[in-house]
Scaffold this active site. Sequence first.
Site, PDB file in Angstrom:
ATOM      1  N   LYS A 103       0.832  -1.200   0.000  1.00  0.00           N
ATOM      2  CA  LYS A 103       0.000   0.000   0.000  1.00  0.00           C
ATOM      3  C   LYS A 103       0.869   1.253   0.000  1.00  0.00           C
ATOM      4  O   LYS A 103       0.491   2.277  -0.515  1.00  0.00           O
ATOM      5  CB  LYS A 103      -0.885   0.025   1.249  1.00  0.00           C
ATOM      6  CG  LYS A 103      -2.119  -0.843   1.119  1.00  0.00           C
ATOM      7  CD  LYS A 103      -3.079  -0.563   2.248  1.00  0.00           C
ATOM      8  CE  LYS A 103      -3.389  -1.859   2.963  1.00  0.00           C
ATOM      9  NZ  LYS A 103      -4.216  -1.730   4.122  1.00  0.00           N
ATOM     10  N   ARG A 104       2.029   1.156   0.617  1.00  0.00           N
ATOM     11  CA  ARG A 104       2.889   2.325   0.723  1.00  0.00           C
ATOM     12  C   ARG A 104       3.669   2.596  -0.562  1.00  0.00           C
ATOM     13  O   ARG A 104       3.818   3.723  -0.980  1.00  0.00           O
ATOM     14  CB  ARG A 104       3.875   2.149   1.883  1.00  0.00           C
ATOM     15  CG  ARG A 104       3.354   2.712   3.206  1.00  0.00           C
ATOM     16  CD  ARG A 104       4.380   2.569   4.305  1.00  0.00           C
ATOM     17  NE  ARG A 104       4.918   1.204   4.396  1.00  0.00           N
ATOM     18  CZ  ARG A 104       6.148   0.867   4.064  1.00  0.00           C
ATOM     19  NH1 ARG A 104       6.991   1.774   3.642  1.00  0.00           N
ATOM     20  NH2 ARG A 104       6.552  -0.392   4.163  1.00  0.00           N
TER      21      ARG A 104
END
Length: 550
Positions: free
Chosen positions: A297-298
């Site tokens: 997600k990052r």
Amino acid sequence: MNEFERMAELLFSHIDKEPEYYENLYPERNLKEGARVVRIAPSPTGYLHLGTLFMSLVNRTCADSTGGIFYTRIEDTDKKREIEGGIDDIINGLVRFGINIDEGFVTPTEQKGDYGPYKQSQRAEIYQCFAKKLVKEGFAYPCFCTAEELSAVREKQEANKIRTGYHGEFAVHRNITVDEAKALIDEGKPYVVRLKSPGNEENRIFVDDGIKGKIELPENDEDFVLLKSDGIPTYHFAHAVDDHLMRTTHVIRGDEWLSSVPKHIQLFKLLGFKPPKFCHVAPIMKLDNGAKRKISKRKDPEAAVHYFAEEGFDAKSVIEYLMTVASSEFEDWRRANPDAPRENFKFNLKKMSVSGALFDGDKLIDVSKNVVSSMDSETVVAKLLDWAKEFDGEFYNILSKDKEYTKAVFAIDRDCAKPRKDIAKWNEAKKYCSYFFSELYTPCYEFPEHINADDVKAFLKKYIGVYCETDTKEEWFGRIKSLCSDLGFAAETKEYKANKEAYKGSAGDLSTILRIAVTGRRNTPDLCSIMQVLGKDECIKRMNDAISNI
Ligand code: GLU
């Protein structure tokens, strides 16, 4: 009342329903043999991400393949991490991607079905009823340890290289008496309810996972938390209660839960429930400098489903692509059944990747080109306008000024037997069609190097004289060919290739000159159609502009 019953009354005097009440309220489902009841159970702690969309698709497909049911359940027990708009984004996202929801949250605010409520924060009493049952039977107890006490134990365990957690001698409240518990409650001490695990770490349990196959895991001996101090359940407990009462047959979820299976199986057993079939899906992976890793997600923009909408991938493209990730058999099936709804695909969970399928952006583009090429111009324009309205207002204004013209632009080489596969996503459309719109068009006069400027001019001048905008494709090219001998060009490429010294170039070169003069490009869809859409005046203007700019 025995000691356990007294403890249950002490902790749950407000619960007057018996488990049977819920068993009757949520009876076995009356479905045909083999029909699977599956679900997606998102926590609204973030926006819809690729993993959730993928998992929803896998579950949906599994229900479709068996005539079963796919439902949604909102797991909102972690209020601290919940984000505003999370539920809306997840449910709306699933709907937008064409994941049909039979039951549960069908819109962000509307629940459907007889097995609800489908939001865990609305089910507190149900969990407490089953926690009461466990306490009553001696399988659960209150634990008054503070966070500080628990971390002191953990530090001690780590220092002594002992497995961390609340087990064995560390489970200090395991045998707490009713009187002791009552005294602490009267003092206002907060407590959680823990499972009194009958397990032994030395024992092994065997699970036949629907995807991973036979696996062996150590039995659970940890007295893990069932209810937190606010009476809200942990994931483990809510999972057992909900999936039982909602009559889930197959729990298809991320494989980060695999190591918790011993806890879950133990819970199902102690609660007297039949465990569902567990199917653990490996995460979608990505190649990063040659190494396979989980999509993050990052780090990865494509982890957020919003990215695909912004780029202008059609929902169907993303879903078709994810189907190829879900099953290696899907592509062959699709080739054999190009127009069939994906619901007809017979999905086999056992064929899923055990270690994690790779996300392949190039393949998504290919799949997407196929999907877009199968749309008629009407659909393309409608979808493109929707996208532009949201993500590129300036382009939207240009496209919507004259919708008939825009439709004609996108009909070129499209509403035909072999449509071109040149658009994968709507953010490519602006470049694709720029020469049709004065606001977007910049001429570019890079003519073929082997043809000198005077010959380019001479051709364009002559062509203006013969150009007829109603020509068919054959007539159009015939007219270019008819100019060849006067200009010293070969009408046939073959002739030119066989005797290059005798000619300045071929009819093909002349059509390239025309293409560049009119569109500023060497590669375009059918030029005859392009010129018809642009109209005679505009084409002649562009040719004249070219002549004066060479
Ligand atoms: N709320 C859990 C999660 O988001 C659901 C896992 C499951 O499908 O049971 O990971």
